[in-house]
Write an enzyme that holds these catalytic residues in place. Structure first.
Site, mmCIF file in Angstrom:
data_model
loop_
_atom_site.group_PDB
_atom_site.id
_atom_site.type_symbol
_atom_site.label_atom_id
_atom_site.label_comp_id
_atom_site.label_asym_id
_atom_site.label_seq_id
_atom_site.Cartn_x
_atom_site.Cartn_y
_atom_site.Cartn_z
ATOM 1 N N LEU A 83 0.815 -1.222 0.000
ATOM 2 C CA LEU A 83 0.000 0.000 0.000
ATOM 3 C C LEU A 83 0.849 1.273 0.000
ATOM 4 C CD1 LEU A 83 -2.956 -1.005 2.376
ATOM 5 C CD2 LEU A 83 -2.843 -1.172 -0.113
ATOM 6 N N TYR A 112 14.300 3.819 -14.053
ATOM 7 C CA TYR A 112 13.062 3.032 -14.072
ATOM 8 C C TYR A 112 13.129 1.957 -15.162
ATOM 9 C CZ TYR A 112 8.271 1.788 -15.221
ATOM 10 O OH TYR A 112 7.141 1.086 -15.525
ATOM 11 N N HIS A 114 0.753 11.517 -15.081
ATOM 12 C CA HIS A 114 0.354 11.042 -16.407
ATOM 13 C C HIS A 114 -0.609 12.003 -17.094
ATOM 14 C CE1 HIS A 114 1.799 7.054 -14.783
ATOM 15 N NE2 HIS A 114 2.550 7.294 -15.842
ATOM 16 N N LEU A 115 -0.471 12.035 -18.413
ATOM 17 C CA LEU A 115 -1.157 13.071 -19.190
ATOM 18 C C LEU A 115 -2.687 13.015 -19.069
ATOM 19 C CD1 LEU A 115 -0.947 15.396 -21.229
ATOM 20 C CD2 LEU A 115 -0.990 13.681 -23.059
ATOM 21 N N ASP A 166 12.009 12.340 -21.788
ATOM 22 C CA ASP A 166 10.915 12.004 -22.713
ATOM 23 C C ASP A 166 11.447 11.683 -24.106
ATOM 24 O OD1 ASP A 166 8.611 12.161 -21.217
ATOM 25 O OD2 ASP A 166 8.157 14.242 -21.733
ATOM 26 N N GLY A 173 -0.490 2.011 -3.615
ATOM 27 C CA GLY A 173 -1.831 1.483 -3.901
ATOM 28 C C GLY A 173 -2.853 1.929 -2.870
#
Ligand code: UFG
Length: 323
Positions: A39, A143, A189-190, A284, A42
């Protein structure tokens, strides 16, 4: 989907966005599902009904695995590119070390089936698009590097110990299923960010660069619906072969620019969604588009909610429900 064979499955990260959708669909298909999640990112209320929840660390899954499972779906991970640049130890320990310990515990307890959440970030800046699984893997951030390291570990465990393993390399996941959608404490996130503008939770969306070598100057991504992704996990689980580690890209093979995504969100929400251009975001790539031909051919995978407007509409339904 209805399972051909009922399995007892461990879902790590089943309280997260993608893990909870997949766990819900596995329960719906008739499997017995145990969710392991600490968690840290989450949400307890995202764990689907019908799952048994075990709070805890992936690195310490041994005693739980000792009770016997048919397979593991390993979603639990740190997954923010930016954070991985500034806090790499969180990624090497939390992703790589924990996953290797999971592989050891699976080997020790004779659990022979694994589906792993890999990522498009394993490829880095692509040489060409669409990206195939045979393309070079040169991650540009920790990542992606940690996910690639785990992929390599899985390959060697499969060869040495007969593990039946599949890595699924996700491109840009969106949409929602039932009451399960994207809600990160720190949202980067977009699509969810753009929808926050439509909900009045932020004033505008910032476009990270309009000087990229693309038609409208903004980055292009391949968006895939989370339920299509979940279907691929079920197919991968059923098709995994002992001693073999297979890798599949999951996307729709079509790219949308940041401006096109914002425009689709305007159409879906009816909100003007002000946007402003800022500088590029470090790390990116300009264009990421998947070739998922291998998943279609080998797994018989066929996305059913491929249109961007459907992905955005489902995310919008979920976002409005939370308010
Ligand atoms: N973007 C903006 N403004 C924002 C947020 C995002 O312009 O406020 C842009 C990004 O620069 C990028 C596009 O929108 O061009 C999509 O960005 P996301 O953060 O939504 O997704 P990413 O493409 O960065 O990330 C995805 C996965 C990662 C994976 C990565 C591979 O979420 O897990 O692709 O590059 F690592």
């Amino acid at each position: 989907m209805t399972a051909a064979v009922r399995m007892k499955l461990l879902v790590t990260g089943g309280a997260g966005y993608i893990g909870s959708v997949c766990a819900a669909r596995l329960v719906g298909a008739g499997h017995e599902v145990v969710v392991l999640d600490n968690l840290c990112t989450g949400h307890a209320d995202a764990i689907p009904a019908g799952c048994r929840f075990v709070p805890g660390e992936v690195a310490e899954a041994g005693p739980l695995l000792a009770e016997g499972f048919d397979g593991v779906l390993h979603f639990a991970a740190r997954s923010l590119v930016g954070e991985s640049m500034t806090d790499p130890q969180r990624y090497w320990w939390g992703n790589v070390v924990a996953s290797v310990r999971l592989l050891d515990a699976m080997t020790e307890h004779g659990i022979g089936r694994l589906v792993f959440s890999s990522t498009a970030a394993t490829y880095g800046e692509p040489q060409s698009v669409p990206i195939t699984e045979d393309d070079a893997t040169r991650p540009t951030n920790p990542y992606g590097a940690t996910k690639l390291a785990i992929d390599h570990a899985i390959t060697s465990y499969a060869a040495a110990h007969g593990l039946a393993a599949v890595s699924l390399r996700y491109f840009n996941v969106g949409g929602a299923f039932d009451r399960h959608g994207e809600r990160h404490t720190v949202e980067t996130h977009l699509i969810p960010l753009v929808l926050q503008v439509a909900l009045g939770q932020r004033d505008k969306i910032t476009i990270f660069g309009d000087d990229w070598p693309t038609a409208d100057g903004t980055c292009i991504r391949d968006y895939i619906h989370v339920t299509d992704l979940a279907d691929a996990h079920e197919l991968a689980l059923e098709s995994a072969q002992p001693g073999c580690h297979r890798v599949y890209n999951l996307g729709n093979g079509e790219g949308f620019s940041v401006r096109e995504v914002i425009e689709t969100c305007r159409e879906v929400t009816g909100h003007p969604i002000p946007a402003e251009v800022a500088g590029r975001r470090p790390g990116d790539p300009a264009v990421l588009i998947a070739s998922s031909e291998r998943a279609r051919a080998d797994l018989g995978w066929k996305p059913e909610r491929a249109e961007l407007s459907v992905i955005v509409a489902d995310a919008w339904d979920f976002a409005r429900r939370k308010v």
